[in-house]
Design an enzyme around this catalytic site. Structure first.
Site, short mmCIF file in Angstrom:
data_model
loop_
_atom_site.label_atom_id
_atom_site.label_comp_id
_atom_site.label_asym_id
_atom_site.label_seq_id
_atom_site.Cartn_x
_atom_site.Cartn_y
_atom_site.Cartn_z
N GLY A 419 3.65 9.74 10.97
CA GLY A 419 3.99 8.34 10.81
C GLY A 419 5.44 8.08 11.13
O GLY A 419 5.80 7.02 11.66
N ASP A 640 7.78 11.66 -0.81
CA ASP A 640 6.93 12.67 -0.18
C ASP A 640 6.68 13.87 -1.09
O ASP A 640 5.79 14.69 -0.80
CB ASP A 640 7.56 13.15 1.13
N ARG A 671 -2.53 9.27 -1.60
CA ARG A 671 -2.15 10.47 -2.34
C ARG A 671 -2.35 10.34 -3.84
O ARG A 671 -2.56 11.34 -4.53
CB ARG A 671 -0.70 10.86 -1.99
#
Length: 768
Positions: A419, A640, A671
């Site tokens: 991305g 992340d 996620r």
């Protein structure tokens, strides 16, 4: 081989290598494998007959047990009971066969399906139209991408089509049941079957098959007419033999192919001649950069081609649909000890190539992450005319072309699973003079891109997205960009960087305000390349129209990759681990702050500044963790790293609460949901919210030596961070954890398995 095909009697017209090998493959599928069974009539065994102008070929096919009978001409008797006809004659002989077949079809079974094996499909369409007035609905045109220098039924082999592709080219009127039956036929022969438009097929095959054969025949013929031809052939190296091997093929067949696919072949030859002329000019002018552009681009394109052939991982798929899925099996126990260096930072690796390409001069990069996503970015710039040396053990040299020196790529720019690359490329390409298209793997093409497309349109860019604002992105070149003042609705370093890239090409000032701090690698690197970026509080800005000057870059180790081992050591009694040369950019250290707040024994050693980025060695030893309420201001700084931090929370005393993390739902996977699904399997308690999660660790007084949760099988959903996080979780599990769909780990962390084993984890990989 696949299951038995649902055909009782198949007629193969043209019993050469392809027809004979198809018969052999069907025989192998229908028999038990012993010699006696090859000629026995078994229940469900397909009856195969053949027609070939050469009676010796028919006799040979019968003697080899490949066919049950045959003739030298088509007849009602031969077609009696036939449910499938396979036309395997040379393309220039096809019309004559169709003329002979036409009157016989009037009394044929209504279930009859016709297919062919010709390597050019437009000619086959023309022949069918000439004979029948249109391509019959029961005719499925096909082309197996397989062959050999040998010819005739004597060369037939049952495994000729295994793991090779067969391309079907049906039209909108083709009977779906006919397509399904032809597909089953080839799958029974071990082939991978796909569909393609007729004209596209002929163009692709002209470049990938017909042109190489044309060149091989021409090269061998040219050298064979030289006075010193004996020495040329006597001392030819392996490369010559490999390239010219295909010149040993049947010349009559290839003459027919070249004639049948004349237009597409000549188009391909024109492109090749233009490429040869460019390379010749570079050699004549001793233009090393121009030669390097072509040679480097070709070398890495060849590596990518190898990955497709070998079904290995190099750039994800165009790869993921080809390669087998991987599963991790991670056993409990082990410890985490030693001193390691994880791969280079992916965000900085991407940007180093991008800015190096747009700079004036040569940028020397060390520590470059040789993962699939970073390599995809590197290859994209090769395709846009940038000369790049390497990568070689993390070293890359980028010969910059300046802000306005990029050239139109030959096709869509593929950025793999990244991305970051897609969003940054969108800003960069919005300022180019040429049109471009950005695409990625299946995971990336499901992610939202309007968050960059909308502000770019406000700057004057012309961008089309697919349904739902998703990739591919089509960017129309030549737009006049103007700087804007943009308040980001949510914190995103990718959106900020995208707009700063576009701002390089915009008139006036581009100003971006972020609601919370995000990683600032783009601003740091721009300043390092001599392009001034200002910042005041939560806002950064630059003026368009400047230039970048090449500068050396030492890519620090990726803190996101280091996180998995930080958490592994933090949750495992007796652990003592040092991670070297890790980037500790203030906009990236949320994971350090959060782990320390949870009680981790984590210290920063040997802090220093390398190429504008702060780095340190991270030393962590086991200490009991406690659940915390994660500060909202740390969320963008660890976005992340949260999948791994969730594992830390599951091994902490009490409850860990996360809020303001809705960005996690639009990563490579959702996620929040992916981790929750895995927690369900392992028996970890949690409460899921739209923007966060509460994770229940162990109760006060719990014996630290006990396992925290169970084992089981979890699905990573193809998300590398989910896969690695559950691998770490296995250190405190009571049983093995099996993690499905792990092939994408290579996109961000090449060598993860080896490092995990090196520090003491029990991790194996296996095919799903």
């Amino acid at each position: 081989m696949s299951e038995l095909v649902d055909e009782k009697r198949v007629l193969i017209v043209g019993l050469g290598l392809i027809g004979g090998s198809l018969a052999a493959a069907l025989r192998a599928d229908k028999t038990s494998g012993d010699a006696e069974a090859e000629t026995a009539t078994l229940p469900g065994r397909v009856n195969i007959v053949a027609c070939d102008a050469d009676p010796d070929e028919v006799a040979q096919g019968i003697a080899m047990g490949l066919i049950d009978g045959g003739d030298v001409r088509l007849s009602h008797a031969l077609l009696d009971g036939v449910s499938m006809i396979v036309l395997a004659v040379p393309v220039m002989a096809m019309r004559g066969v169709l003329h002979a077949l036409a009157p016989l079809l009037e009394s044929a079974s209504p279930e009859l399906v016709i297919t062919d094996v010709g390597s050019t499909k437009s000619t086959m369409v023309n022949d069918a139209v000439a004979v029948f007035g249109a391509v019959p609905n029961n005719m499925v045109l096909g082309h197996p991408i397989a062959g050999s220098e040998k010819s005739g039924v004597a060369a037939a082999t049952a495994n000729l089509f295994e793991r090779h592709k067969v391309i079907l080219t049906p039209n909108e009127h083709t009977d779906p049941q006919a397509i399904a039956r032809v597909m089953a036929l080839w799958q029974a022969a071990g082939a991978d079957v796909l569909e393609m438009d007729v004209s596209h097929h002929d163009q692709v095959l002209a470049r990938t098959s017909h042109l190489p054969h044309f060149l091989a025949f021409s090269l061998v013929d040219t050298l064979a007419r030289q006075d010193d031809r004996l020495d040329i052939f006597r001392y030819a190296a392996g490369g010559f033999r490999d390239f010219t091997r295909i010149a040993g093929s049947d010349p009559v067949m290839w003459r027919d192919v070249f004639m049948a696919n004349q237009e597409a072949l000549l188009d391909a030859l024109s492109d090749f001649e233009a490429g040869i002329a460019r390379l010749r000019q570079a050699v004549e002018q001793r233009d090393g950069d121009a030669m390097l552009v072509t040679l480097g681009r070709a070398r890495h394109a060849r590596h990518y081609f190898d990955s497709l052939l070998n079904q290995s991982s190099y750039q994800a798929e165009y790869t993921m649909q080809q390669q087998g899925r991987l599963r991790y099996r991670v056993s409990p126990g082990g410890n985490v000890q030693g001193r390691i260096r994880v791969p280079g930072d992916k965000s900085i690796s991407h940007r180093s190539i991008m800015f190096g390409a747009l700079a004036e001069g040569i940028t020397q990069i060390s520590g470059f992450l040789e993962g699939e996503d970073s390599l995809a970015t590197l290859q994209a710039f090769r395709e846009m005319g940038v000369a790049i040396e390497g990568p070689d053990k993390g070293r890359v040299s980028v010969h910059g072309v300046g802000l306005n020196g990029l050239k139109m790529p030959p096709g869509p720019i593929y950025v793999g699973n990244s991305g970051t690359a897609m969003r940054l490329f969108a800003g960069l390409l919005a300022g180019q003079r040429f049109d471009s298209e950005l695409t990625g793997d299946a995971s990336l093409t499901a992610r939202p891109m309007e968050r960059v497309a909308d502000p770019l349109r406000q700057m004057g860019a012309v961008i089309d997205t697919a349904e739902g604002g998703r990739p591919p992105l089509t960017i129309h070149g030549g737009a006049s960009l103007k700087g804007i003042h943009y308040d980001m609705p949510m914190a995103s370093a990718q959106v900020k960087s995208c707009l700063l890239f576009a701002g390089l090409y915009a008139e006036g000032e581009t100003r971006v305000r972020e609601p919370a701090p995000t990683r600032d690698h783009t601003e740091r690197m721009l300043n390092g390349f001599g392009y001034r970026v200002e910042r005041d509080g939560d806002t950064c800005w630059l003026e368009g129209g400047g230039k970048l000057t090449a500068a050396p870059i030492d890519v620090p180790s990726d803190i996101s990759s280091a996180t998995f081992f930080l958490v592994a050591a933090a949750i495992t009694p007796g652990s003592d681990l040092t991670l070297e040369h890790v980037g500790i950019n203030p906009t990236r250290i949320g994971v350090i702050t959060i782990l320390q707040a949870m009680g981790a024994d984590l210290r920063l050693l040997n802090e220093r500044n390398v190429g504008g980025e702060p780095v340190a060695d991270l030393h962590i030893r086991y200490a009991p963790l406690k659940g915390i309420d994660i500060p909202v201001d740390q969320v963008p700084l660890a976005i992340d790293e949260f999948p791994a931090l969730f594992v830390a929370a599951a091994n902490a005393e009490g409850i860990t609460r996360l809020r303001g993390a809705e960005e996690l739902r639009v990563k490579e996977s959702d996620r929040l949901q992916a981790m929750a699904n895995g927690f369900d399997v392992l028996g970890i308690q949690y409460r899921l919210l739209d923007d966060g999660i509460d994770i229940v660790g162990y109760d006060k007084g719990h014996a630290l030596a006990e396992c925290q949760y169970g084992g089981g099988r979890v699905d990573s959903l193809g998300d590398h961070r989910i896969a690695m996080s559950f691998a770490v979780a296995a250190l405190r599990a009571s049983d093995d954890i099996l993690i499905d769909d792990c092939a994408n780990v290579a996109t961000s962390f090449p060598g993860f398995i080896e490092l995990a084993r090196h520090v003491g984890m029990h991790l194996e990989q296996e095919a799903e």
